[in-house]
Design a protein around this motif. Structure first.
Motif, PDB file in Angstrom:
ATOM      1  N   UNK A 284       0.851  -1.204   0.000  1.00  0.00           N
ATOM      2  CA  UNK A 284       0.000   0.000   0.000  1.00  0.00           C
ATOM      3  C   UNK A 284       0.882   1.248   0.000  1.00  0.00           C
ATOM      4  N   UNK A 285       1.980   1.205   0.730  1.00  0.00           N
ATOM      5  CA  UNK A 285       2.879   2.362   0.826  1.00  0.00           C
ATOM      6  C   UNK A 285       3.537   2.722  -0.508  1.00  0.00           C
ATOM      7  N   UNK A 286       3.942   1.736  -1.262  1.00  0.00           N
ATOM      8  CA  UNK A 286       4.670   1.997  -2.503  1.00  0.00           C
ATOM      9  C   UNK A 286       3.845   2.835  -3.480  1.00  0.00           C
ATOM     10  N   UNK A 287       2.569   2.491  -3.749  1.00  0.00           N
ATOM     11  CA  UNK A 287       1.796   3.358  -4.637  1.00  0.00           C
ATOM     12  C   UNK A 287       1.574   4.764  -4.061  1.00  0.00           C
ATOM     13  N   UNK A 288       1.552   4.879  -2.739  1.00  0.00           N
ATOM     14  CA  UNK A 288       1.367   6.203  -2.110  1.00  0.00           C
ATOM     15  C   UNK A 288       2.584   7.077  -2.307  1.00  0.00           C
ATOM     16  N   UNK A 289       3.755   6.463  -2.318  1.00  0.00           N
ATOM     17  CA  UNK A 289       4.988   7.240  -2.399  1.00  0.00           C
ATOM     18  C   UNK A 289       5.022   8.078  -3.657  1.00  0.00           C
TER      19      UNK A 289
END
Length: 168
Positions: free
Chosen positions: A163-168
């Motif tokens: 989830x974090x990677x697409x947010x970055x």
């Protein structure tokens, strides 16, 4: 296929016997239903009732985030903090009590908004210090606009890497 009977227990509250007070560095995290011990009355206190939201503070990743907040939130700097996946609001509350000027939190689960607001009230934090939104910040452009960009000194995101990677 098999069937069996399960003892009728209060599953909503039964887990509470496993969540007891503990410390992370100089912060005492105490469930709301537990009495504050006399020897703990002068400690830096955070009270939490996660309800059905994630965030008692006991999980290792939550503790790592809290340790980093202790390290980076300085009262004299009064940072603005973004809490992605705010859950019970524990990280927002820690940030505010350490000296953040304001927090913005997001979560996919509407129940988290109730838990976060209740936990802010229990910790005597003015609700105007936090703005909390329900939604998926990855693809919800309206939510992205509400949350804003380039206005946070600190971002905490105690959520999964996928989830974090697409947010970055």
């Amino acid at each position: 296929i098999s069937s069996s009977e399960t003892e009728d227990l209060d599953w909503i509250n039964n887990w509470k016997k496993y969540f007891t007070s503990f410390t992370i560095e100089n912060i005492l995290i105490k469930p709301t239903w537990e009495e504050l011990k006399e020897e703990d009355k002068e400690k830096f206190l955070i009270e939490i009732d996660p309800g059905i939201s994630f965030g008692t503070g006991k999980h290792e990743t939550t503790q790592l985030c809290i340790r980093e907040l202790i390290k980076y939130v300085k009262k004299e700097e009064q940072p603005k903090v973004l809490d992605l996946g705010c859950g019970s609001g524990i990280l927002s509350i820690v940030a505010l009590k350490l000296g953040a000027r304001a927090v913005v939190g997001t979560d996919l689960d509407p129940d988290c908004m109730t838990s976060t607001r209740e936990n802010m009230e229990v910790n005597h934090l003015d609700e105007s210090l936090g703005q909390f939104y329900i939604g998926n910040i990855i693809d919800d452009t309206e939510l992205q606009e509400k949350v804003g960009t380039e206005e946070y000194e600190i971002v905490v995101a105690n959520i999964l890497a996928d989830v974090l990677i697409p947010m970055a």
